[in-house]
Design a protein around this motif. Sequence first.
Motif, PDB file in Angstrom:
ATOM      1  N   THR A  43      -1.853  -3.426  -8.791  1.00  7.44           N
ATOM      2  CA  THR A  43      -1.776  -3.292  -7.343  1.00  7.44           C
ATOM      3  C   THR A  43      -0.593  -4.113  -6.862  1.00  7.44           C
ATOM      4  O   THR A  43      -0.457  -5.292  -7.224  1.00  7.44           O
ATOM      5  N   VAL A  44       0.267  -3.495  -6.086  1.00  6.14           N
ATOM      6  CA  VAL A  44       1.406  -4.171  -5.475  1.00  6.14           C
ATOM      7  C   VAL A  44       1.211  -4.069  -3.968  1.00  6.14           C
ATOM      8  O   VAL A  44       1.105  -2.972  -3.428  1.00  6.14           O
ATOM      9  N   PRO A  71       8.614   0.169 -21.423  1.00  2.66           N
ATOM     10  CA  PRO A  71       8.980  -0.148 -22.800  1.00  2.66           C
ATOM     11  C   PRO A  71       7.752  -0.051 -23.701  1.00  2.66           C
ATOM     12  O   PRO A  71       6.683  -0.543 -23.349  1.00  2.66           O
ATOM     13  N   GLY A  72       7.888   0.620 -24.815  1.00  2.00           N
ATOM     14  CA  GLY A  72       6.774   0.793 -25.746  1.00  2.00           C
ATOM     15  C   GLY A  72       5.935   2.024 -25.461  1.00  2.00           C
ATOM     16  O   GLY A  72       4.977   2.298 -26.152  1.00  2.00           O
ATOM     17  N   GLY A  73       6.280   2.774 -24.424  1.00  8.71           N
ATOM     18  CA  GLY A  73       5.542   3.991 -24.102  1.00  8.71           C
ATOM     19  C   GLY A  73       4.548   3.781 -22.982  1.00  8.71           C
ATOM     20  O   GLY A  73       4.158   2.668 -22.665  1.00  8.71           O
ATOM     21  N   GLY A  74       4.165   4.857 -22.363  1.00 10.51           N
ATOM     22  CA  GLY A  74       3.254   4.815 -21.234  1.00 10.51           C
ATOM     23  C   GLY A  74       4.024   4.770 -19.928  1.00 10.51           C
ATOM     24  O   GLY A  74       5.241   4.585 -19.901  1.00 10.51           O
ATOM     25  N   GLU A  75       3.298   4.940 -18.843  1.00  7.73           N
ATOM     26  CA  GLU A  75       3.930   4.936 -17.526  1.00  7.73           C
ATOM     27  C   GLU A  75       2.903   4.551 -16.468  1.00  7.73           C
ATOM     28  O   GLU A  75       1.705   4.757 -16.636  1.00  7.73           O
ATOM     29  N   TYR A  76       3.398   3.957 -15.385  1.00  6.81           N
ATOM     30  CA  TYR A  76       2.548   3.693 -14.228  1.00  6.81           C
ATOM     31  C   TYR A  76       2.538   4.922 -13.340  1.00  6.81           C
ATOM     32  O   TYR A  76       3.575   5.536 -13.107  1.00  6.81           O
ATOM     33  N   VAL A  77       1.344   5.288 -12.853  1.00  4.07           N
ATOM     34  CA  VAL A  77       1.174   6.458 -12.000  1.00  4.07           C
ATOM     35  C   VAL A  77       0.562   5.988 -10.686  1.00  4.07           C
ATOM     36  O   VAL A  77      -0.474   5.311 -10.688  1.00  4.07           O
ATOM     37  N   HIS A  78       1.218   6.309  -9.576  1.00  5.99           N
ATOM     38  CA  HIS A  78       0.690   5.958  -8.249  1.00  5.99           C
ATOM     39  C   HIS A  78      -0.644   6.671  -8.084  1.00  5.99           C
ATOM     40  O   HIS A  78      -0.740   7.871  -8.257  1.00  5.99           O
ATOM     41  N   SER A  79      -1.692   5.928  -7.767  1.00  2.49           N
ATOM     42  CA  SER A  79      -3.042   6.506  -7.789  1.00  2.49           C
ATOM     43  C   SER A  79      -3.846   6.107  -6.555  1.00  2.49           C
ATOM     44  O   SER A  79      -3.430   5.254  -5.775  1.00  2.49           O
ATOM     45  N   ASP A  80      -5.012   6.741  -6.413  1.00  2.00           N
ATOM     46  CA  ASP A  80      -5.930   6.404  -5.322  1.00  2.00           C
ATOM     47  C   ASP A  80      -6.419   4.973  -5.510  1.00  2.00           C
ATOM     48  O   ASP A  80      -6.480   4.492  -6.624  1.00  2.00           O
ATOM     49  N   PRO A  81      -6.776   4.276  -4.479  1.00  2.00           N
ATOM     50  CA  PRO A  81      -6.802   4.751  -3.101  1.00  2.00           C
ATOM     51  C   PRO A  81      -5.430   4.634  -2.444  1.00  2.00           C
ATOM     52  O   PRO A  81      -4.696   3.681  -2.709  1.00  2.00           O
ATOM     53  N   HIS A  82      -5.106   5.609  -1.615  1.00  2.00           N
ATOM     54  CA  HIS A  82      -3.869   5.560  -0.833  1.00  2.00           C
ATOM     55  C   HIS A  82      -4.231   4.970   0.522  1.00  2.00           C
ATOM     56  O   HIS A  82      -4.891   5.602   1.333  1.00  2.00           O
ATOM     57  N   THR A  92      -1.449 -16.562   9.929  1.00  2.00           N
ATOM     58  CA  THR A  92      -0.383 -16.930  10.850  1.00  2.00           C
ATOM     59  C   THR A  92       0.907 -17.091  10.074  1.00  2.00           C
ATOM     60  O   THR A  92       0.928 -17.824   9.097  1.00  2.00           O
ATOM     61  N   PRO A  93       1.998 -16.454  10.466  1.00  2.00           N
ATOM     62  CA  PRO A  93       2.060 -15.440  11.514  1.00  2.00           C
ATOM     63  C   PRO A  93       1.427 -14.127  11.047  1.00  2.00           C
ATOM     64  O   PRO A  93       1.353 -13.868   9.850  1.00  2.00           O
ATOM     65  N   PRO A  94       0.965 -13.298  11.988  1.00  2.81           N
ATOM     66  CA  PRO A  94       0.386 -12.007  11.607  1.00  2.81           C
ATOM     67  C   PRO A  94       1.424 -11.146  10.891  1.00  2.81           C
ATOM     68  O   PRO A  94       2.625 -11.343  11.070  1.00  2.81           O
ATOM     69  N   ARG A  95       0.950 -10.187  10.111  1.00  2.00           N
ATOM     70  CA  ARG A  95       1.881  -9.358   9.331  1.00  2.00           C
ATOM     71  C   ARG A  95       1.298  -7.975   9.071  1.00  2.00           C
ATOM     72  O   ARG A  95       0.091  -7.777   9.083  1.00  2.00           O
ATOM     73  N   PHE A  96       2.200  -7.043   8.818  1.00  2.00           N
ATOM     74  CA  PHE A  96       1.824  -5.718   8.364  1.00  2.00           C
ATOM     75  C   PHE A  96       1.793  -5.763   6.841  1.00  2.00           C
ATOM     76  O   PHE A  96       2.567  -6.494   6.224  1.00  2.00           O
ATOM     77  N   TYR A  97       0.919  -4.955   6.243  1.00  2.00           N
ATOM     78  CA  TYR A  97       0.868  -4.911   4.781  1.00  2.00           C
ATOM     79  C   TYR A  97       0.313  -3.557   4.330  1.00  2.00           C
ATOM     80  O   TYR A  97      -0.347  -2.848   5.093  1.00  2.00           O
ATOM     81  N   GLN A  98       0.614  -3.217   3.075  1.00  2.00           N
ATOM     82  CA  GLN A  98       0.085  -1.991   2.477  1.00  2.00           C
ATOM     83  C   GLN A  98      -0.095  -2.205   0.983  1.00  2.00           C
ATOM     84  O   GLN A  98       0.881  -2.423   0.259  1.00  2.00           O
ATOM     85  N   PRO A  99      -1.344  -2.121   0.488  1.00  2.00           N
ATOM     86  CA  PRO A  99      -1.557  -2.200  -0.962  1.00  2.00           C
ATOM     87  C   PRO A  99      -1.282  -0.846  -1.612  1.00  2.00           C
ATOM     88  O   PRO A  99      -1.679   0.192  -1.093  1.00  2.00           O
ATOM     89  N   LEU A 100      -0.584  -0.882  -2.723  1.00  2.00           N
ATOM     90  CA  LEU A 100      -0.262   0.327  -3.501  1.00  2.00           C
ATOM     91  C   LEU A 100      -0.930   0.205  -4.864  1.00  2.00           C
ATOM     92  O   LEU A 100      -0.759  -0.812  -5.552  1.00  2.00           O
TER      93      LEU A 100
END
Length: 107
Positions: A43-44, A71-82, A92-100
């Motif tokens: 999760t980013v 490296p070494g094979g495999g891949e990250y796939v963007h997945s649910d939940p969106h 403080t201070p307030p901020r916008f954010y989005q978990p991926l």
Amino acid sequence: MENVRLIAAGRIAPYLAVWGQILREGTEQPLDFSAQNSAGRLTVTAAGATAGTVRNLSQQVASALHRVTAPGGGEYVHSDPHVPIQYDTSVTPPRFYQPLSFTFAQP
């Protein structure tokens, strides 16, 4: 997240928070290697002072990680939940954010 860097007018500087999971070995593959296995999640969270900043960061993260061979094979796939961009007033201070969310798929 505490102790974030501030920019003009006391707003936070954009940042990414990375939450990983130890990758694990998937189930046994058929001889033709036709089944993909999920070996873990990543999760980013993109954060910034404006929704536009977070949207741009999120798009850059998704394009940098989605379906890129590791490296070494495999891949990250963007997945649910969106999850849509959120606004956090509990810090403080307030901020916008989005978990991926990403799943590490092994060939």
